[in-house]
Design a protein around this motif. Structure first.
Motif, PDB file in Angstrom:
ATOM      1  N   GLU A  43       0.543  -1.184  -0.104  1.00  0.00           N
ATOM      2  CA  GLU A  43       0.494  -0.489   0.191  1.00  0.00           C
ATOM      3  C   GLU A  43       1.070   1.058   0.461  1.00  0.00           C
ATOM      4  O   GLU A  43       1.925   1.081   0.014  1.00  0.00           O
ATOM      5  CB  GLU A  43      -0.670   0.347   1.218  1.00  0.00           C
ATOM      6  N   CYS A  44       0.447   2.371   0.072  1.00  0.00           N
ATOM      7  CA  CYS A  44       0.640   3.566  -0.091  1.00  0.00           C
ATOM      8  C   CYS A  44      -0.532   4.378   1.138  1.00  0.00           C
ATOM      9  O   CYS A  44      -1.673   4.388   0.348  1.00  0.00           O
ATOM     10  CB  CYS A  44       0.931   4.443  -1.846  1.00  0.00           C
ATOM     11  N   TYR A  45       0.465   6.162   1.711  1.00  0.00           N
ATOM     12  CA  TYR A  45      -0.082   6.127   2.718  1.00  0.00           C
ATOM     13  C   TYR A  45       0.168   7.573   2.747  1.00  0.00           C
ATOM     14  O   TYR A  45       1.287   7.616   2.471  1.00  0.00           O
ATOM     15  CB  TYR A  45       0.023   6.281   3.863  1.00  0.00           C
ATOM     16  N   LEU A  46      -0.311   8.498   2.762  1.00  0.00           N
ATOM     17  CA  LEU A  46       0.086  10.251   3.060  1.00  0.00           C
ATOM     18  C   LEU A  46      -0.334  10.188   4.551  1.00  0.00           C
ATOM     19  O   LEU A  46      -1.496   9.607   5.227  1.00  0.00           O
ATOM     20  CB  LEU A  46      -0.471  10.946   2.323  1.00  0.00           C
ATOM     21  N   LEU A  47       0.479  11.329   5.115  1.00  0.00           N
ATOM     22  CA  LEU A  47       0.282  11.085   6.929  1.00  0.00           C
ATOM     23  C   LEU A  47       0.437  13.241   7.081  1.00  0.00           C
ATOM     24  O   LEU A  47       1.557  13.415   6.067  1.00  0.00           O
ATOM     25  CB  LEU A  47       1.154  10.542   7.822  1.00  0.00           C
ATOM     26  N   LEU A  48      -0.646  13.904   7.438  1.00  0.00           N
ATOM     27  CA  LEU A  48      -0.585  14.838   7.113  1.00  0.00           C
ATOM     28  C   LEU A  48      -0.529  15.390   8.835  1.00  0.00           C
ATOM     29  O   LEU A  48      -1.181  14.727   9.577  1.00  0.00           O
ATOM     30  CB  LEU A  48      -1.820  15.578   6.594  1.00  0.00           C
ATOM     31  N   ASP A  49       0.390  15.971   9.403  1.00  0.00           N
ATOM     32  CA  ASP A  49       0.918  16.153  10.795  1.00  0.00           C
ATOM     33  C   ASP A  49       0.668  18.084  11.313  1.00  0.00           C
ATOM     34  O   ASP A  49       1.479  18.460  10.270  1.00  0.00           O
ATOM     35  CB  ASP A  49       1.975  16.186  11.390  1.00  0.00           C
ATOM     36  N   ARG A  50      -0.603  18.573  11.031  1.00  0.00           N
ATOM     37  CA  ARG A  50      -1.069  19.487  11.425  1.00  0.00           C
ATOM     38  C   ARG A  50      -0.845  20.106  13.232  1.00  0.00           C
ATOM     39  O   ARG A  50      -2.453  20.805  13.808  1.00  0.00           O
ATOM     40  CB  ARG A  50      -1.597  20.117  10.858  1.00  0.00           C
TER      41      ARG A  50
END
Length: 93
Positions: A43-50
């Protein structure tokens, strides 16, 4: 921007917290952080840290992911950065 906000729902320009997306059918599918236990090599993932004023985007491209997923992850990472005006961090595992 409206189209990007729809694609990356629930993220918007003011969203705070940590958001994770799984690339599914070439689209980012939102995952609750609790749903994410192990990253799959398929799989491929995106992670946004705000959590701070400087947004950061991380992405995981699984070594056994399809070419389509890899390309979609790269493309969607750029789109997400455009939506939130954040920095993208690449780190090979």
């Amino acid at each position: 921007p409206e189209e990007l906000a729809r694609i990356f729902n629930p993220v918007n320009a003011e969203s705070e917290g940590v958001f994770c997306f799984l690339i599914r059918n070439l689209q980012p599918a939102f995952l609750q952080i609790g749903e994410l236990q192990l990253l799959s090599r398929h799989e491929c993932y995106l992670l946004l840290d705000r959590r701070t004023s400087q947004a950061q985007i991380f992405f995981w491209i699984g070594s056994l992911a399809s070419h389509d997923k890899k390309v979609s992850a790269a493309f969607r990472t750029v789109q997400l950065a455009s939506l939130i005006k954040g920095a993208v961090h690449q780190r090979e595992e």
